[in-house]
Design a protein around this motif. Structure first.
Motif, PDB file in Angstrom:
ATOM      1  N   GLU A   1       3.532   6.718 -14.008  1.00  0.00           N
ATOM      2  CA  GLU A   1       3.224   8.023 -13.792  1.00  0.00           C
ATOM      3  C   GLU A   1       2.437   8.097 -12.693  1.00  0.00           C
ATOM      4  OE1 GLU A   1       1.504  10.308 -17.214  1.00  0.00           O
ATOM      5  OE2 GLU A   1       3.844  10.085 -18.137  1.00  0.00           O
ATOM      6  N   TYR A   2       2.217   8.967 -11.897  1.00  0.00           N
ATOM      7  CA  TYR A   2       1.415   9.215 -10.943  1.00  0.00           C
ATOM      8  C   TYR A   2       0.960  10.791 -10.723  1.00  0.00           C
ATOM      9  CZ  TYR A   2       3.240   5.071  -9.029  1.00  0.00           C
ATOM     10  OH  TYR A   2       3.780   3.599  -8.907  1.00  0.00           O
ATOM     11  N   THR A   3      -0.111  11.164 -10.696  1.00  0.00           N
ATOM     12  CA  THR A   3      -0.587  12.315 -10.200  1.00  0.00           C
ATOM     13  C   THR A   3      -0.776  12.783  -8.657  1.00  0.00           C
ATOM     14  OG1 THR A   3      -1.803  12.312 -12.507  1.00  0.00           O
ATOM     15  CG2 THR A   3      -2.631  14.210 -10.782  1.00  0.00           C
ATOM     16  N   LEU A   4       0.023  13.712  -8.116  1.00  0.00           N
ATOM     17  CA  LEU A   4       0.186  13.891  -6.841  1.00  0.00           C
ATOM     18  C   LEU A   4      -0.704  15.227  -6.660  1.00  0.00           C
ATOM     19  CD1 LEU A   4       2.762  12.615  -7.403  1.00  0.00           C
ATOM     20  CD2 LEU A   4       3.477  13.549  -5.019  1.00  0.00           C
ATOM     21  N   ILE A   5      -1.713  15.152  -5.864  1.00  0.00           N
ATOM     22  CA  ILE A   5      -2.834  16.226  -5.353  1.00  0.00           C
ATOM     23  C   ILE A   5      -2.937  16.474  -4.201  1.00  0.00           C
ATOM     24  CG2 ILE A   5      -5.208  16.802  -5.796  1.00  0.00           C
ATOM     25  CD1 ILE A   5      -5.556  14.174  -7.425  1.00  0.00           C
ATOM     26  N   PHE A   6      -2.336  17.757  -3.686  1.00  0.00           N
ATOM     27  CA  PHE A   6      -2.213  18.207  -2.344  1.00  0.00           C
ATOM     28  C   PHE A   6      -3.519  19.231  -1.921  1.00  0.00           C
ATOM     29  CE2 PHE A   6       2.237  16.998  -3.501  1.00  0.00           C
ATOM     30  CZ  PHE A   6       2.499  16.820  -2.494  1.00  0.00           C
ATOM     31  N   TYR A   7      -3.904  18.901  -0.845  1.00  0.00           N
ATOM     32  CA  TYR A   7      -5.073  19.507  -0.200  1.00  0.00           C
ATOM     33  C   TYR A   7      -4.776  20.188   1.205  1.00  0.00           C
ATOM     34  CZ  TYR A   7      -8.704  17.839  -3.355  1.00  0.00           C
ATOM     35  OH  TYR A   7      -9.450  17.400  -4.256  1.00  0.00           O
ATOM     36  N   ARG A   8      -5.235  21.185   1.553  1.00  0.00           N
ATOM     37  CA  ARG A   8      -5.126  21.825   2.895  1.00  0.00           C
ATOM     38  C   ARG A   8      -6.551  22.601   3.102  1.00  0.00           C
ATOM     39  NH1 ARG A   8      -0.378  24.392   2.787  1.00  0.00           N
ATOM     40  NH2 ARG A   8      -1.163  26.173   1.536  1.00  0.00           N
ATOM     41  N   ASP A   9      -7.080  22.173   4.162  1.00  0.00           N
ATOM     42  CA  ASP A   9      -8.331  22.642   4.681  1.00  0.00           C
ATOM     43  C   ASP A   9      -9.472  22.299   3.696  1.00  0.00           C
ATOM     44  OD1 ASP A   9      -7.444  23.898   7.097  1.00  0.00           O
ATOM     45  OD2 ASP A   9      -6.602  25.483   5.992  1.00  0.00           O
ATOM     46  N   ASN A  10      -9.474  21.238   3.153  1.00  0.00           N
ATOM     47  CA  ASN A  10     -10.187  20.625   2.157  1.00  0.00           C
ATOM     48  C   ASN A  10     -10.481  21.495   0.840  1.00  0.00           C
ATOM     49  OD1 ASN A  10     -11.388  18.739   4.016  1.00  0.00           O
ATOM     50  ND2 ASN A  10     -12.612  20.420   5.055  1.00  0.00           N
ATOM     51  N   ARG A  11      -9.209  21.960   0.578  1.00  0.00           N
ATOM     52  CA  ARG A  11      -9.054  22.951  -0.750  1.00  0.00           C
ATOM     53  C   ARG A  11      -7.907  22.200  -1.665  1.00  0.00           C
ATOM     54  NH1 ARG A  11      -6.541  27.792  -2.124  1.00  0.00           N
ATOM     55  NH2 ARG A  11      -5.758  27.590  -0.860  1.00  0.00           N
ATOM     56  N   GLU A  12      -7.837  21.997  -2.800  1.00  0.00           N
ATOM     57  CA  GLU A  12      -6.768  21.455  -3.359  1.00  0.00           C
ATOM     58  C   GLU A  12      -6.034  22.704  -3.787  1.00  0.00           C
ATOM     59  OE1 GLU A  12      -5.841  20.306  -8.015  1.00  0.00           O
ATOM     60  OE2 GLU A  12      -7.723  19.111  -7.105  1.00  0.00           O
ATOM     61  N   PHE A  13      -4.602  22.649  -3.498  1.00  0.00           N
ATOM     62  CA  PHE A  13      -3.603  23.704  -3.723  1.00  0.00           C
ATOM     63  C   PHE A  13      -2.791  23.532  -4.745  1.00  0.00           C
ATOM     64  CE2 PHE A  13      -2.017  21.638  -0.178  1.00  0.00           C
ATOM     65  CZ  PHE A  13      -0.632  21.751  -0.334  1.00  0.00           C
ATOM     66  N   VAL A  14      -2.437  22.304  -5.123  1.00  0.00           N
ATOM     67  CA  VAL A  14      -1.534  21.988  -6.221  1.00  0.00           C
ATOM     68  C   VAL A  14      -1.541  20.543  -6.830  1.00  0.00           C
ATOM     69  CG1 VAL A  14       0.559  21.470  -4.938  1.00  0.00           C
ATOM     70  CG2 VAL A  14       0.884  22.444  -7.160  1.00  0.00           C
ATOM     71  N   ARG A  15      -1.368  20.380  -7.954  1.00  0.00           N
ATOM     72  CA  ARG A  15      -1.484  18.999  -8.611  1.00  0.00           C
ATOM     73  C   ARG A  15      -0.576  19.067  -9.777  1.00  0.00           C
ATOM     74  NH1 ARG A  15      -6.659  15.816 -10.603  1.00  0.00           N
ATOM     75  NH2 ARG A  15      -7.656  17.254  -9.000  1.00  0.00           N
TER      76      ARG A  15
ATOM     77  N   GLU B   1       0.940  -1.401  -0.108  1.00  0.00           N
ATOM     78  CA  GLU B   1       0.198  -0.034   0.214  1.00  0.00           C
ATOM     79  C   GLU B   1       0.974   1.226  -0.107  1.00  0.00           C
ATOM     80  OE1 GLU B   1      -3.187   1.998   3.027  1.00  0.00           O
ATOM     81  OE2 GLU B   1      -2.930  -0.132   3.196  1.00  0.00           O
ATOM     82  N   ILE B   2       0.615   2.156  -1.013  1.00  0.00           N
ATOM     83  CA  ILE B   2       1.176   3.415  -0.711  1.00  0.00           C
ATOM     84  C   ILE B   2       0.865   4.193   0.265  1.00  0.00           C
ATOM     85  CG2 ILE B   2       1.616   5.785  -2.014  1.00  0.00           C
ATOM     86  CD1 ILE B   2       1.047   4.204  -4.602  1.00  0.00           C
ATOM     87  N   LYS B   3       1.823   4.691   1.226  1.00  0.00           N
ATOM     88  CA  LYS B   3       1.658   5.459   2.395  1.00  0.00           C
ATOM     89  C   LYS B   3       2.737   6.418   2.510  1.00  0.00           C
ATOM     90  CE  LYS B   3       4.131   1.551   4.695  1.00  0.00           C
ATOM     91  NZ  LYS B   3       4.173   0.381   3.588  1.00  0.00           N
TER      92      LYS B   3
ATOM     93  N   ASP C   1      -1.955  13.078   5.444  1.00  0.00           N
ATOM     94  CA  ASP C   1      -2.617  11.902   5.155  1.00  0.00           C
ATOM     95  C   ASP C   1      -2.751  11.326   3.816  1.00  0.00           C
ATOM     96  OD1 ASP C   1      -3.403  10.874   7.955  1.00  0.00           O
ATOM     97  OD2 ASP C   1      -4.830  12.665   7.740  1.00  0.00           O
ATOM     98  N   VAL C   2      -2.693  10.295   3.126  1.00  0.00           N
ATOM     99  CA  VAL C   2      -2.733   9.874   1.886  1.00  0.00           C
ATOM    100  C   VAL C   2      -3.751   8.850   1.587  1.00  0.00           C
ATOM    101  CG1 VAL C   2      -1.182   7.941   2.036  1.00  0.00           C
ATOM    102  CG2 VAL C   2      -1.146   9.041   0.090  1.00  0.00           C
ATOM    103  N   SER C   3      -4.405   9.164   0.419  1.00  0.00           N
ATOM    104  CA  SER C   3      -5.329   8.170  -0.205  1.00  0.00           C
ATOM    105  C   SER C   3      -4.955   8.086  -1.640  1.00  0.00           C
ATOM    106  CB  SER C   3      -6.714   8.521  -0.186  1.00  0.00           C
ATOM    107  OG  SER C   3      -7.053   9.848  -0.858  1.00  0.00           O
ATOM    108  N   VAL C   4      -5.358   6.734  -2.104  1.00  0.00           N
ATOM    109  CA  VAL C   4      -4.911   6.543  -3.567  1.00  0.00           C
ATOM    110  C   VAL C   4      -5.996   5.855  -4.386  1.00  0.00           C
ATOM    111  CG1 VAL C   4      -3.203   5.021  -4.923  1.00  0.00           C
ATOM    112  CG2 VAL C   4      -2.555   5.868  -2.710  1.00  0.00           C
ATOM    113  N   GLU C   5      -6.232   6.356  -5.465  1.00  0.00           N
ATOM    114  CA  GLU C   5      -7.331   5.889  -6.508  1.00  0.00           C
ATOM    115  C   GLU C   5      -6.733   5.941  -7.714  1.00  0.00           C
ATOM    116  OE1 GLU C   5     -11.429   7.501  -8.252  1.00  0.00           O
ATOM    117  OE2 GLU C   5     -11.230   7.685  -6.012  1.00  0.00           O
ATOM    118  N   GLY C   6      -6.298   4.631  -8.401  1.00  0.00           N
ATOM    119  CA  GLY C   6      -5.384   4.225  -9.152  1.00  0.00           C
ATOM    120  C   GLY C   6      -4.159   5.085  -9.266  1.00  0.00           C
ATOM    121  N   ASN C   7      -3.653   5.732 -10.188  1.00  0.00           N
ATOM    122  CA  ASN C   7      -2.444   6.478 -10.056  1.00  0.00           C
ATOM    123  C   ASN C   7      -2.589   8.006  -9.640  1.00  0.00           C
ATOM    124  OD1 ASN C   7      -1.368   3.927 -10.715  1.00  0.00           O
ATOM    125  ND2 ASN C   7      -0.431   5.108 -12.643  1.00  0.00           N
ATOM    126  N   ASN C   8      -3.582   8.182  -8.981  1.00  0.00           N
ATOM    127  CA  ASN C   8      -3.896   9.363  -8.274  1.00  0.00           C
ATOM    128  C   ASN C   8      -3.781   9.348  -6.914  1.00  0.00           C
ATOM    129  OD1 ASN C   8      -4.814  10.718 -10.818  1.00  0.00           O
ATOM    130  ND2 ASN C   8      -6.886  10.197 -10.450  1.00  0.00           N
TER     131      ASN C   8
END
Length: 159
Positions: free
Chosen positions: A126-140, A30-32, A87-94
């Motif tokens: 290939e992986y897409t990294l998506i960063f959130y803070r306060d329930n808001r995406e700030f970079v992908r 598991e990716i962690k 915290d991290v969650s993974v869905e496919g390569n996201n």
């Protein structure tokens, strides 16, 4: 002819058991996030204009074993956050990374450096990294993981 068929079947079976058909080196792991830490408060700021002057970025580079070292430079949180976590969650390569603080005690803000290790990831994937803070995406952004991978993504603050 039977010997040839048996030999081909055994050879195919060896490839399947050996995982030759898999494109993910770490299929069952598991990716962690590991080894998460943070440093700061760099400077207490009472207005957002002052905090916006420092560049915020995500720096990353490959580590042994399929891991990615991630350093979030100048992440903005309260100056007395209680606890900062990732915290991290993974869905496919996201891969979604959620940074948050618990039980903030103050109304001022600070820049922090957050450091973690993410993985295991598979080579040439290939992986897409998506960063959130306060329930808001700030970079992908998207990476193609390999042992020489390194980079930096500058974050536009307060958009």
């Amino acid at each position: 002819m039977k010997t040839k068929t048996v030999l081909i079947t055994l050879l195919a079976l060896c490839f399947l058991i050996g995982g030759a058909g898999c494109n993910r080196d770490n299929l069952y792991e598991e990716i962690k996030i590991e080894d998460f830490s943070y440093q700061g408060c760099k400077e207490i700021v009472t207005n957002l204009t002052k905090s916006a002057e420092s560049e915020e970025s995500i720096e990353y580079h490959a580590l042994a074993g399929g891991y990615l070292h991630i350093k979030h430079v100048n992440a903005v949180f309260k100056c007395c956050p209680g606890t900062i976590k990732s915290d991290v969650s993974v869905e496919g390569n996201n891969i979604t990374i959620v940074e948050s603080e618990t039980d903030p005690q103050c109304k001022c803000i600070c820049d922090y450096d957050l450091v973690s290790k993410l993985g295991p990831l598979s080579s040439n994937e290939e992986y897409t990294l998506i960063f959130y803070r306060d329930n808001r995406e700030f970079v992908r952004f998207t990476i193609k993981y390999n042992s020489s991978l390194e980079g930096k993504v500058v974050i536009k603050r307060f958009k």
